[in-house]
Write a protein that holds these residues in place. Structure first.
Motif, mmCIF file in Angstrom:
data_model
loop_
_atom_site.group_PDB
_atom_site.id
_atom_site.type_symbol
_atom_site.label_atom_id
_atom_site.label_comp_id
_atom_site.label_asym_id
_atom_site.label_seq_id
_atom_site.Cartn_x
_atom_site.Cartn_y
_atom_site.Cartn_z
ATOM 1 N N ILE A 159 20.033 -9.449 -13.870
ATOM 2 C CA ILE A 159 21.269 -10.244 -13.846
ATOM 3 C C ILE A 159 22.264 -9.745 -12.784
ATOM 4 N N ILE A 160 22.286 -8.419 -12.561
ATOM 5 C CA ILE A 160 23.214 -7.879 -11.568
ATOM 6 C C ILE A 160 22.782 -8.311 -10.166
ATOM 7 N N ASP A 161 21.470 -8.246 -9.940
ATOM 8 C CA ASP A 161 20.953 -8.648 -8.638
ATOM 9 C C ASP A 161 21.210 -10.140 -8.381
ATOM 10 N N ALA A 162 20.979 -10.968 -9.414
ATOM 11 C CA ALA A 162 21.230 -12.411 -9.263
ATOM 12 C C ALA A 162 22.707 -12.655 -8.972
ATOM 13 N N SER A 163 23.576 -11.941 -9.683
ATOM 14 C CA SER A 163 25.019 -12.107 -9.477
ATOM 15 C C SER A 163 25.415 -11.666 -8.071
ATOM 16 N N PHE A 164 24.801 -10.573 -7.627
ATOM 17 C CA PHE A 164 25.116 -10.044 -6.307
ATOM 18 C C PHE A 164 24.743 -11.034 -5.203
ATOM 19 N N GLN A 165 23.582 -11.666 -5.338
ATOM 20 C CA GLN A 165 23.175 -12.678 -4.349
ATOM 21 C C GLN A 165 24.195 -13.815 -4.277
ATOM 22 N N ALA A 166 24.629 -14.267 -5.463
ATOM 23 C CA ALA A 166 25.583 -15.387 -5.494
ATOM 24 C C ALA A 166 26.927 -14.956 -4.912
ATOM 25 N N LEU A 167 27.341 -13.723 -5.188
ATOM 26 C CA LEU A 167 28.593 -13.198 -4.616
ATOM 27 C C LEU A 167 28.513 -13.116 -3.099
ATOM 28 N N MET A 168 27.383 -12.578 -2.611
ATOM 29 C CA MET A 168 27.194 -12.446 -1.161
ATOM 30 C C MET A 168 27.236 -13.816 -0.485
ATOM 31 N N ASP A 169 26.546 -14.797 -1.084
ATOM 32 C CA ASP A 169 26.547 -16.144 -0.502
ATOM 33 C C ASP A 169 27.965 -16.704 -0.448
ATOM 34 N N SER A 170 28.745 -16.434 -1.497
ATOM 35 C CA SER A 170 30.100 -16.973 -1.529
ATOM 36 C C SER A 170 30.938 -16.392 -0.388
ATOM 37 N N ILE A 171 30.805 -15.088 -0.176
ATOM 38 C CA ILE A 171 31.585 -14.441 0.890
ATOM 39 C C ILE A 171 31.128 -14.919 2.271
ATOM 40 N N VAL A 172 29.810 -14.970 2.465
ATOM 41 C CA VAL A 172 29.291 -15.395 3.763
ATOM 42 C C VAL A 172 29.681 -16.859 4.036
ATOM 43 N N TYR A 173 29.612 -17.669 2.997
ATOM 44 C CA TYR A 173 30.017 -19.068 3.160
ATOM 45 C C TYR A 173 31.465 -19.154 3.627
ATOM 46 N N LYS A 174 32.318 -18.332 2.995
ATOM 47 C CA LYS A 174 33.742 -18.338 3.359
ATOM 48 C C LYS A 174 33.926 -17.893 4.818
ATOM 49 N N LEU A 175 33.161 -16.898 5.242
ATOM 50 C CA LEU A 175 33.270 -16.430 6.636
ATOM 51 C C LEU A 175 32.832 -17.520 7.613
ATOM 52 N N VAL A 176 31.727 -18.209 7.271
ATOM 53 C CA VAL A 176 31.239 -19.285 8.143
ATOM 54 C C VAL A 176 32.292 -20.389 8.227
#
Ligand SMILES: [Zn+2]
Length: 530
Positions: free
Chosen positions: A507-524
């Motif tokens: 669950i932590i790994d799944a959450s981390f992937q979603a968090l990373m995508d959110s940040i990268v999306y915001k940067l893009v």
């Protein structure tokens, strides 16, 4: 052809406040009243002064609205004079433009609930209307249980309505209080009432207990009523009130109504309807209903490939109205069922130009299918899909690398004094710089999120406005054991919302992937440089 005026009366802040789980604060009430007023609602019923401290204080000050601010309350109590009923006196003193009284119109209720005579109930209606008129207020009378009352004893139900009208009430509102009436009954009864009271003085107040509150409201309008009462997002006691968020676009966009009636809502305000609906959910801290007509995330979403290819060519083939009219958008869901046309349409919406025969489109579709087979769901995670597409087309810079993370959850103390502490450490490499962030949180995902976003070096300024607004977890049972799917909803300073996804057996790994995508999306999205 000149159009007739149809009036909208909103009771989100009164009937809607009776919704299970809804508690408006004073500042919520102020914000919602202004939002409704700005939308163009004619009457904003904001509460029941005297019934609770919040409503009393709301009406203790004069508030300037474009429409009519309305206070709700009961007619004078049986056996008292108007000036000797403290409830009525408080209502008459409320700082409001209009007063909406509620009165019994079902003989059975008069006898059993009110324990008085039919004559005394009529006198109470007359006295109350007269007293409010003398105070310079516009008056409305909500005839409680009107349709049941009319079925039981038509002459008496009608006499209640007529008493108010004759005394000068601007509106007599026929209420289906228990929500049990059906559209054909409403249409018949309203038509009969309109023979005695002009329709431009008759309103409808429908509840949704047979899921026909909207239909009942339109049935009443067809029979002659010219005021509709309802709530935003259909809020209200039990199953809710007639949903103005559905009624408004129907009145504006369906020629049956738009050719006959004018309402106080302009085309421009209609564009803001989806935003208004979501703003109420935001205040209530609820996730918007994805399937809400007109304004829901899925209201104009198409999944199957065959429909999608037609919709791209000619939207009118599958859409009953243009989504932009209510501030919504067409959505072609990218999922394992989708064909190339969904993907191409979605790429077009994102603004990625690709030739439709580009082999990368097929590869992207295959990738989506493979990932969905292991638990991803891109139709629910538009931002993760966009990143996947941009990565396959080679346009996402490597902003930063996470080389290490560690999350620790520990209990300290014991029994009554026990405390659970969560800390996270994240090592991030940004360019040549190695950053080590540590943070505490109220749970592992929160600690990880706080640590990750604490210091992203030169990218920090781009993510300042980023906020996580929703976190959803689902355990999926795949063939090889359980996997966890995490969906994270984020928003930023511009008000844009997006959803990202992560899937893992952890669950932590799944959450981390979603968090990373959110940040990268915001940067893009913010155009951060590589
Ligand atoms: Zn009601």
């Amino acid at each position: 052809m000149s159009r007739e005026r149809l009036y909208l009366f909103d009771t989100t802040l009164r009937d809607g406040a009776q919704t299970n789980g809804v508690d408006f604060t004073l500042s919520d009430k102020q914000a919602i009243a202004h939002m409704l007023d700005d939308l163009g609602i004619d009457y904003v019923e904001a509460g029941y002064p005297g019934a609770n401290p919040i409503d009393s204080s709301f009406f203790s000050e004069r508030r300037k609205l474009r429409g009519k601010l309305t206070a709700f309350g009961m007619t004078r109590r049986p056996g008292r004079s108007a000036s000797n009923d403290p409830g009525l006196v408080a209502l008459l003193d409320a700082q409001a433009d209009a007063i909406c009284f509620v009165a019994k119109s079902w003989d059975y209720h008069v006898r059993v609930a009110l324990e008085t005579t039919e004559e005394e109930n009529l006198a109470s209606i007359r006295d109350s209307v007269r007293a409010a008129k003398a105070k310079g207020r516009e008056v409305l009378l909500d005839c409680e249980h009107f349709f049941d009352g009319y079925k039981a004893k038509p002459a008496y139900a009608l006499a209640c309505a007529q008493a108010a009208y004759e005394e000068g009430a601007r509106w007599v509102v026929l209420c289906d209080t228990n929500g049990g009436a059906l559209p054909h009954e409403v249409e018949r009864v309203v038509a009969e009432v309109c023979k005695k009271i002009p329709g431009d003085h008759v309103g409808i107040h429908a509840h949704n207990d047979t899921e026909q509150a909207v239909a009942n409201s339109f049935a009443a309008v067809r029979a002659g009523a010219r005021q509709i009462q309802g709530t935003l997002n259909g809020l209200g006691e039990r199953c809710g009130n007639a949903n103005l968020t559905s009624i408004i676009p129907t009145l504006k966009l369906k020629s049956e109504y738009s050719e006959k009636f004018d309402i106080g809502i302009t085309d421009e305000k209609l564009h803001g309807l989806r935003r208004v609906s979501h703003a109420l959910d935001e205040i209530l801290n609820r996730a918007p209903d994805r399937h809400a007509p007109y304004v829901g995330e899925s209201a104009f979403a198409t999944k199957a490939g065959i429909h999608a290819s037609a919709i791209v060519k000619e939207p009118a083939t599958y859409e009953h109205v243009a989504p932009e009219r209510v501030g919504n958008r067409r959505k072609l869901l990218v999922s394992d069922q989708s064909g190339r046309s969904n993907v191409l349409a979605e790429l077009d919406r994102i603004g990625l130009k690709v030739d439709k025969n580009d082999h990368r489109v097929v590869r992207l579709l295959d990738e989506v299918k493979e990932r969905e087979a292991i638990g991803y769901a891109y139709e629910a995670a538009d931002a993760s899909f966009e990143l996947l597409a941009r990565r396959m087309l080679g346009s996402v810079p490597k902003f930063f690398d996470v080389s290490y993370f560690d999350v620790k959850v520990e209990q300290r103390g014991q029994n009554g004094g026990a405390e659970v502490l969560t800390t996270a450490v994240v090592k991030v490499k940004v360019g040549d710089e190695m950053l080590i962030n540590a943070a505490e949180g109220n749970g592992p995902v929160n600690a990880l999120d706080v640590a990750l976003r604490k210091d992203l070096g030169k990218y920090q300024k781009y993510i300042e406005g980023l906020q996580l607004t929703d976190y959803r977890v689902r355990i999926l049972n795949g063939g090889t054991g359980a996997v966890t799917r995490v969906l994270i909803e984020s928003k930023d300073e511009t008000g844009e919302h997006w959803t990202t996804i992560g899937v893992s057996s952890n669950i932590i790994d799944a959450s981390f992937q979603a968090l990373m995508d959110s940040i990268v999306y915001k940067l893009v999205k913010s155009g951060a440089p590589a």
